[in-house]
Design a protein around this motif. Structure first.
Motif, PDB file in Angstrom:
ATOM      1  N   LEU A 196       0.821  -1.107  -0.041  1.00 33.95           N
ATOM      2  CA  LEU A 196      -0.008   0.110  -0.069  1.00 33.95           C
ATOM      3  C   LEU A 196       0.866   1.175  -0.067  1.00 33.95           C
ATOM      4  CD1 LEU A 196      -2.806   1.465   0.307  1.00 33.95           C
ATOM      5  CD2 LEU A 196      -2.667   1.287   2.814  1.00 33.95           C
ATOM      6  N   THR A 197       0.688   2.016  -0.930  1.00 29.47           N
ATOM      7  CA  THR A 197       1.407   3.371  -0.868  1.00 29.47           C
ATOM      8  C   THR A 197       0.575   4.375  -0.337  1.00 29.47           C
ATOM      9  OG1 THR A 197       2.632   2.674  -2.839  1.00 29.47           O
ATOM     10  CG2 THR A 197       2.450   4.990  -2.534  1.00 29.47           C
ATOM     11  N   ILE A 198       1.059   5.061   0.664  1.00 28.74           N
ATOM     12  CA  ILE A 198       0.383   6.314   1.038  1.00 28.74           C
ATOM     13  C   ILE A 198       1.027   7.672   0.632  1.00 28.74           C
ATOM     14  CG2 ILE A 198      -0.618   7.574   3.236  1.00 28.74           C
ATOM     15  CD1 ILE A 198       0.093   5.001   4.832  1.00 28.74           C
ATOM     16  N   SER A 199       0.070   8.358  -0.265  1.00 26.62           N
ATOM     17  CA  SER A 199       0.706   9.570  -0.802  1.00 26.62           C
ATOM     18  C   SER A 199       0.146  10.877  -0.274  1.00 26.62           C
ATOM     19  CB  SER A 199       0.258   9.688  -2.360  1.00 26.62           C
ATOM     20  OG  SER A 199       0.872   8.408  -2.963  1.00 26.62           O
ATOM     21  N   ARG A 200       0.889  11.898  -0.219  1.00 27.06           N
ATOM     22  CA  ARG A 200       0.649  13.109   0.512  1.00 27.06           C
ATOM     23  C   ARG A 200      -0.435  13.833  -0.434  1.00 27.06           C
ATOM     24  NH1 ARG A 200       3.820  16.713   3.854  1.00 27.06           N
ATOM     25  NH2 ARG A 200       5.701  15.455   3.974  1.00 27.06           N
ATOM     26  N   ASP A 201      -0.308  13.599  -1.811  1.00 21.32           N
ATOM     27  CA  ASP A 201      -1.033  14.216  -2.675  1.00 21.32           C
ATOM     28  C   ASP A 201      -1.715  13.231  -3.732  1.00 21.32           C
ATOM     29  OD1 ASP A 201       0.355  14.303  -5.165  1.00 21.32           O
ATOM     30  OD2 ASP A 201       1.656  15.748  -3.965  1.00 21.32           O
ATOM     31  N   SER A 202      -2.710  13.803  -4.477  1.00 19.38           N
ATOM     32  CA  SER A 202      -3.250  12.803  -5.414  1.00 19.38           C
ATOM     33  C   SER A 202      -2.760  12.918  -6.755  1.00 19.38           C
ATOM     34  CB  SER A 202      -4.809  13.054  -5.352  1.00 19.38           C
ATOM     35  OG  SER A 202      -5.049  14.471  -5.682  1.00 19.38           O
ATOM     36  N   CYS A 216      -3.301  10.577   2.288  1.00 18.87           N
ATOM     37  CA  CYS A 216      -3.229  11.353   3.534  1.00 18.87           C
ATOM     38  C   CYS A 216      -2.628  12.497   3.316  1.00 18.87           C
ATOM     39  CB  CYS A 216      -2.700  10.340   4.625  1.00 18.87           C
ATOM     40  SG  CYS A 216      -2.631  11.024   6.221  1.00 18.87           S
ATOM     41  N   SER A 217      -3.277  13.725   3.477  1.00 18.29           N
ATOM     42  CA  SER A 217      -2.569  14.944   3.070  1.00 18.29           C
ATOM     43  C   SER A 217      -1.895  15.574   4.514  1.00 18.29           C
ATOM     44  CB  SER A 217      -3.378  15.997   2.915  1.00 18.29           C
ATOM     45  OG  SER A 217      -4.895  16.110   3.534  1.00 18.29           O
ATOM     46  N   SER A 218      -1.878  14.791   5.514  1.00 17.97           N
ATOM     47  CA  SER A 218      -1.435  15.350   6.879  1.00 17.97           C
ATOM     48  C   SER A 218       0.242  15.332   6.656  1.00 17.97           C
ATOM     49  CB  SER A 218      -1.916  14.742   7.956  1.00 17.97           C
ATOM     50  OG  SER A 218      -1.149  15.039   9.023  1.00 17.97           O
ATOM     51  N   GLY A 219       0.855  16.293   7.155  1.00 16.63           N
ATOM     52  CA  GLY A 219       2.161  16.344   7.111  1.00 16.63           C
ATOM     53  C   GLY A 219       2.907  15.500   8.343  1.00 16.63           C
ATOM     54  N   TYR A 220       2.233  15.595   9.284  1.00 16.33           N
ATOM     55  CA  TYR A 220       2.751  14.862  10.475  1.00 16.33           C
ATOM     56  C   TYR A 220       2.977  13.406  10.057  1.00 16.33           C
ATOM     57  CZ  TYR A 220       0.476  18.720  12.975  1.00 16.33           C
ATOM     58  OH  TYR A 220      -0.053  19.889  13.707  1.00 16.33           O
ATOM     59  N   LEU A 221       2.373  12.823   9.358  1.00 19.48           N
ATOM     60  CA  LEU A 221       2.418  11.505   8.958  1.00 19.48           C
ATOM     61  C   LEU A 221       3.921  11.199   8.291  1.00 19.48           C
ATOM     62  CD1 LEU A 221       1.497   8.484   8.816  1.00 19.48           C
ATOM     63  CD2 LEU A 221       0.384   8.903   6.978  1.00 19.48           C
ATOM     64  N   PHE A 222       4.166  11.956   7.223  1.00 22.22           N
ATOM     65  CA  PHE A 222       5.434  11.900   6.606  1.00 22.22           C
ATOM     66  C   PHE A 222       6.740  12.378   7.305  1.00 22.22           C
ATOM     67  CE2 PHE A 222       1.703  12.003   3.906  1.00 22.22           C
ATOM     68  CZ  PHE A 222       1.806  10.892   2.942  1.00 22.22           C
ATOM     69  N   ASP A 223       6.411  13.203   8.227  1.00 20.71           N
ATOM     70  CA  ASP A 223       7.541  13.728   9.058  1.00 20.71           C
ATOM     71  C   ASP A 223       8.064  12.951  10.012  1.00 20.71           C
ATOM     72  OD1 ASP A 223       7.210  15.841   7.237  1.00 20.71           O
ATOM     73  OD2 ASP A 223       6.324  17.027   8.565  1.00 20.71           O
ATOM     74  N   SER A 224       7.469  12.001  10.594  1.00 15.42           N
ATOM     75  CA  SER A 224       7.593  11.360  11.798  1.00 15.42           C
ATOM     76  C   SER A 224       7.864   9.851  11.738  1.00 15.42           C
ATOM     77  CB  SER A 224       6.505  11.417  12.668  1.00 15.42           C
ATOM     78  OG  SER A 224       6.410  13.032  13.185  1.00 15.42           O
ATOM     79  N   VAL A 225       7.163   9.159  10.712  1.00 15.87           N
ATOM     80  CA  VAL A 225       7.410   7.780  10.629  1.00 15.87           C
ATOM     81  C   VAL A 225       8.864   7.257  10.218  1.00 15.87           C
ATOM     82  CG1 VAL A 225       4.862   7.365  10.463  1.00 15.87           C
ATOM     83  CG2 VAL A 225       6.424   7.783   8.498  1.00 15.87           C
ATOM     84  N   LYS A 226       9.052   5.986  10.665  1.00 14.67           N
ATOM     85  CA  LYS A 226      10.451   5.418  10.294  1.00 14.67           C
ATOM     86  C   LYS A 226      10.092   4.037   9.703  1.00 14.67           C
ATOM     87  CE  LYS A 226      13.149   7.879  13.754  1.00 14.67           C
ATOM     88  NZ  LYS A 226      11.764   8.242  14.349  1.00 14.67           N
ATOM     89  N   PRO A 227      11.032   3.502   8.695  1.00 17.99           N
ATOM     90  CA  PRO A 227      10.983   2.167   8.237  1.00 17.99           C
ATOM     91  C   PRO A 227      11.043   1.165   9.595  1.00 17.99           C
ATOM     92  CG  PRO A 227      12.572   3.216   6.973  1.00 17.99           C
ATOM     93  CD  PRO A 227      12.263   4.167   8.215  1.00 17.99           C
ATOM     94  N   GLU A 254       5.783   9.977  -0.053  1.00 21.69           N
ATOM     95  CA  GLU A 254       5.142   8.699  -0.096  1.00 21.69           C
ATOM     96  C   GLU A 254       5.496   7.865   1.044  1.00 21.69           C
ATOM     97  OE1 GLU A 254       4.194   8.057  -4.812  1.00 21.69           O
ATOM     98  OE2 GLU A 254       5.750   6.909  -4.040  1.00 21.69           O
ATOM     99  N   ILE A 255       4.793   7.060   1.520  1.00 18.59           N
ATOM    100  CA  ILE A 255       5.036   5.991   2.603  1.00 18.59           C
ATOM    101  C   ILE A 255       4.782   4.457   2.029  1.00 18.59           C
ATOM    102  CG2 ILE A 255       4.568   4.974   4.815  1.00 18.59           C
ATOM    103  CD1 ILE A 255       4.243   7.887   5.717  1.00 18.59           C
ATOM    104  N   ILE A 256       5.568   3.673   1.910  1.00 20.05           N
ATOM    105  CA  ILE A 256       5.214   2.334   1.251  1.00 20.05           C
ATOM    106  C   ILE A 256       5.027   1.408   2.695  1.00 20.05           C
ATOM    107  CG2 ILE A 256       6.102   0.343   0.149  1.00 20.05           C
ATOM    108  CD1 ILE A 256       5.732   2.901  -1.555  1.00 20.05           C
ATOM    109  N   VAL A 257       3.928   0.548   2.456  1.00 25.02           N
ATOM    110  CA  VAL A 257       3.219  -0.337   3.620  1.00 25.02           C
ATOM    111  C   VAL A 257       3.000  -1.838   3.225  1.00 25.02           C
ATOM    112  CG1 VAL A 257       1.689  -0.814   5.487  1.00 25.02           C
ATOM    113  CG2 VAL A 257       2.331   1.446   4.940  1.00 25.02           C
ATOM    114  N   SER A 258       3.732  -2.683   3.900  1.00 23.38           N
ATOM    115  CA  SER A 258       3.530  -3.899   3.599  1.00 23.38           C
ATOM    116  C   SER A 258       2.400  -4.551   4.422  1.00 23.38           C
ATOM    117  CB  SER A 258       4.699  -4.826   3.502  1.00 23.38           C
ATOM    118  OG  SER A 258       4.682  -6.355   3.456  1.00 23.38           O
ATOM    119  N   ILE A 259       1.322  -5.109   4.045  1.00 25.69           N
ATOM    120  CA  ILE A 259       0.038  -5.582   4.788  1.00 25.69           C
ATOM    121  C   ILE A 259       0.630  -6.829   5.461  1.00 25.69           C
ATOM    122  CG2 ILE A 259      -2.426  -6.093   4.679  1.00 25.69           C
ATOM    123  CD1 ILE A 259      -1.560  -2.975   4.194  1.00 25.69           C
ATOM    124  N   THR A 260       0.366  -6.988   6.654  1.00 26.93           N
ATOM    125  CA  THR A 260       0.533  -8.003   7.475  1.00 26.93           C
ATOM    126  C   THR A 260      -0.671  -8.802   8.338  1.00 26.93           C
ATOM    127  OG1 THR A 260       0.962  -6.721   9.523  1.00 26.93           O
ATOM    128  CG2 THR A 260       2.895  -7.223   8.326  1.00 26.93           C
TER     129      THR A 260
END
Length: 756
Positions: free
Chosen positions: A483-489, A508-519, A541-547
């Motif tokens: 799943l790719t989470i993008s800042r814009d469309s 997800c347009s919130s900047g908090y998400l992209f500024d704080s998460v780590k792999p 962008e954030i790349i997520v592997s569904i578990t």
């Protein structure tokens, strides 16, 4: 902005009662909280031990289940000018050496009551060796009592900041926190063995219950320790407070009741708890929903400011006030501010097509036709007792006026397939009449579909289907998908293509998400229905592997929650949207819910914003839905008590379970109930209450048990759903029956003569 100095204290071995000489070194302007339980150790306080001074004798207490005084190590930390934790510590404390600190002039700057405790320390520590004798239980209880009085004195300046209407409640909260900081497991067993006092039930009146227990033991124990002088004076001073009624049990119970009524109003229908229901756009579309909810027992309506707009909210509240006045049933309005919650953005709308199908058996034969509601444009939802599969609004006054039961209505669906509706029932509604029609074949209906009455010899009148809503879009995620989470469309792709390769995209347009998460960090969606692990991040962008997802995949749609439990995301307390919405809430609602409160800073900002608007009677609901909110609850309550606003707490179990862990939720919600009981603050029990009943019309057994457990709260909240009226009725019945004991009938034993 730094609000107060927060520190952390961790006690090793068995948690011993504090050294009161060290209390003198404490900054009394900072609240000294304590350990709530082993699982959630958190003691904010401020204690300077960089220059320890040792006294030859100090007040010592029994800790743990052993009868010997144990050594303990204390670790402290406080915030420096860079708002970072600065650690310090003391060596292990033994019988002969205890760390303490004094003023700059070498004098002891403590208060009079704490001085009294210290003067009696030597005599009392000597008597501790005799706790194994007949006076052991009484001495243990007195030791706990002294510790609680010292904690109150330690926080005297903090208590002075509380509004006069909360001063007693704030004091009892500090008493509760002081009691919870101790290892009293053995004391609980000892008290229980003589049937004297249950320390688990004294939260609303801690010091009064302990004093009463001490008095009872002194009356029963003829050869107890001869506690004279200053110790006796300390207890007499406490008992004087009780005799004046300041901490009297009846007064404390009355205070809790008055706080509950001030915030939520009087309970109705002989219930002890209120019923709250979340409502939205459906309250405007239905002419009967609000009346039905009020009639079945709802006393509070909740509006979520994360959805809708001020025009919709105004109309909902107008209808609530009107229905409440007409039915003479009081109803208050809570509006939840959206807060800094991470959500998926709205997806592009799908086609405006509505599908309905009949129910078939295993061999494919129709066992129950699809139920379709036909009504004039703008008529709203059908009566509450109906549950149609589809709602069709028709533009055609003449067509509807000539419809009657038994008529067949012909149309061609979106695929060009010929279909027929048979009129089976007719109902009077606010805008005229509505009909229930049956369809035995699957159909896809879109706006503009033409309807005509079959068999009419003259030119038949026609109607046109209007206002078909767009199909809600979603992505279906399976284990192993990316799943790719993008800042814009800008990079949004077609879902049909994405589903083939197992790569999906949401915004997800919130900047908090992209500024704080780590792999490597876990991430959850839709209140924990979907879990994944972050594989990669960038600024956009954030790349997520569904578990974790359902066996057939789980849908992820628009405006669904995103949680990153292990990330240190720094949210702002009130967003710009919250501040705009607060202006509306202040003039329309009775209570405002503050979402995602995490620490004392959020409460300070809230009080400042309320003061700017010169609000007096607006109720405040602190929504506890994060780990930080739970750990700092006592501090936040004390800060909120500096203002006169009616105060309450909501246990928002959805996000709270995801943030803290599912397996800890039961303990956490019990701890929140205990803290709020001590603070005389009403609690709202929320999230997925009777969820199956609300959605499908049938509850699970676990849901009924959950409601029974929730009766300890002042209010129970239901979310919106198709069968919410039935859920309110069921909940009302359960709450009414809570005050009536259900006794099994004991039938006489009849012995058959054949057995004799």
């Amino acid at each position: 902005m730094m609000v107060g100095a927060l520190t952390l204290s961790v006690v090793t071995n068995h948690t011993a009662l504090p050294n009161y000489a060290a209390i003198h070194a404490a900054n009394s302007s900072d609240f000294a909280s304590s350990i709530f339980c082993e699982k959630f150790s958190h003691i904010p306080c401020r204690l300077d031990v960089k220059k320890p001074v040792f006294r030859e004798k100090s007040l010592q207490f029994l800790a743990g289940q052993t009868r010997d005084l144990k050594s303990k190590s204390v670790v402290f930390s406080s915030q420096n000018e860079n708002d970072e934790l600065e650690r310090g510590g003391s060596s292990a404390c033994t019988d002969d050496s205890m760390p303490t600190a004094f003023g700059n002039d070498g004098s002891n700057p403590g208060k009079e009551a704490v001085d009294s405790l210290l003067h009696c320390g030597a005599d009392y520590s000597q008597s501790a060796e005799n706790l194994g004798n007949q006076g052991c239980l009484l001495d243990k209880l007195k030791a706990v009592h002294l510790h609680i009085l010292a904690m109150e004195q330690w926080n005297a300046s903090r208590l002075k900041l509380c509004h006069r209407s909360y001063s007693v409640s704030a004091g009892n909260l500090i008493h509760f926190v002081a009691l919870k900081s101790l290892d009293v497991a053995q004391l609980k067993e000892d008290l229980s063995s003589v049937g004297l006092l249950n320390l688990e039930t004294i939260n609303p009146h801690v010091i009064a219950s302990l004093s009463a227990g001490i008095q009872t033991l002194e009356n029963l124990t003829s050869n107890s320790l001869n506690s004279k002088g200053t110790v006796e004076g300390v207890f007499n001073k406490s008992l004087d407070k009780l005799s004046k009624g300041e901490f009297k049990i009846s007064k404390m119970t009355q205070r809790a009741s008055s706080n509950r009524v001030l915030l939520l109003g009087q309970p109705q229908d002989d219930r002890a708890s209120h019923i709250m229901v979340t409502i939205g756009q459906e309250a405007v579309e239905s002419g009967t929903l609000l009346n039905d909810l009020l009639e079945t027992g709802t006393t509070i309506m909740r509006i979520n400011c994360a959805h809708g707009n001020q025009n919709v909210w105004s109309e909902i509240i107008r209808r609530i006030r009107s229905s409440s006045h007409m039915l003479e049933k009081p109803c208050r309005v809570l509006m939840d501010l959206a807060g800094p919650k991470l959500r998926t953005d709205k997806m592009k709308p799908g086609p405006c097509v509505m599908r309905f199908s009949p129910k078939k058996n295993g061999t494919g034969n129709v066992v129950f036709p699809a139920q379709v509601w036909l009504s004039p444009q703008g008529a709203g939802a059908p009566p509450a007792h109906l549950s149609p599969d589809a709602l069709l609004f028709v533009d055609g006054e003449e067509f509807l006026s000539k419809l009657k039961i038994g008529d067949a209505v012909r149309f061609s669906d979106a695929r060009g397939k010929r279909r027929m509706l048979k009129i089976s029932k007719k109902f009077p509604i606010f805008a005229g009449v509505g009909f229930i029609a049956e369809c035995t074949r699957t159909a896809y209906v879109q706006s503009g579909t033409q309807l005509c009455i079959r068999g009419n010899k003259s030119k038949p009148p026609v109607g046109f289907v209007v206002d078909v809503p767009p199909v809600e879009q979603f992505v279906r995620l399976r284990v192993g998908d990316l799943l790719t989470i993008s800042r814009d469309s800008s990079n949004e792709q077609d879902e049909a293509t994405a589903s083939k390769v197992g790569v999906h995209r949401v915004i997800c347009s919130s900047g908090y998400l992209f500024d704080s998460v780590k792999p490597g960090e876990p991430i959850a969606f839709d209140d924990g229905k979907i879990w994944g692990v972050i594989k990669g991040t960038s600024n956009s962008e954030i790349i997520v592997s569904i578990t974790h997802a359902g066996p057939k995949g789980t849908k992820l749609g628009s405006e669904k929650s995103i949680n990153i439990p292990e990330s240190s995301i720094q949210f702002e307390g009130l967003t710009s949207k919250d501040l705009m919405d607060l202006d509306f809430v202040a003039t329309h609602a009775d209570m405002v819910g503050i979402s995602f409160v995490r620490d004392i800073r959020d409460i300070v900002v809230l009080n400042q914003e309320l003061a700017k608007r010169k609000l007096r009677n607006l109720g405040i609901i602190l929504k506890i839905e994060t780990k930080g909110g739970f750990e700092n609850l006592s501090l936040m309550l004390l800060e909120a008590m500096t203002s006169p606003y009616p105060l309450g707490v909501m246990i928002a179990r959805g996000d709270l379970a995801v943030e803290c862990g599912w397996e800890k939720l039961a303990d956490i919600q019990d701890e929140i109930l205990s803290i709020c009981s001590a603070a005389h603050v009403p609690v709202i029990w929320a999230t997925q209450v009777l969820e199956s009943l609300v959605k499908s019309g049938v509850p699970t057994r676990a849901e009924i048990t959950d409601v029974a457990n929730g009766r300890r709260a002042s209010c129970i909240m239901l979310n919106k759903g198709k069968h919410v009226v039935e859920a309110v009725s069921t909940l009302n019945t359960i709450l009414k029956g809570s005050s009536k004991k259900v006794n099994a009938e004991l039938k006489p034993l009849v012995i058959s003569r054949r057995l004799i």
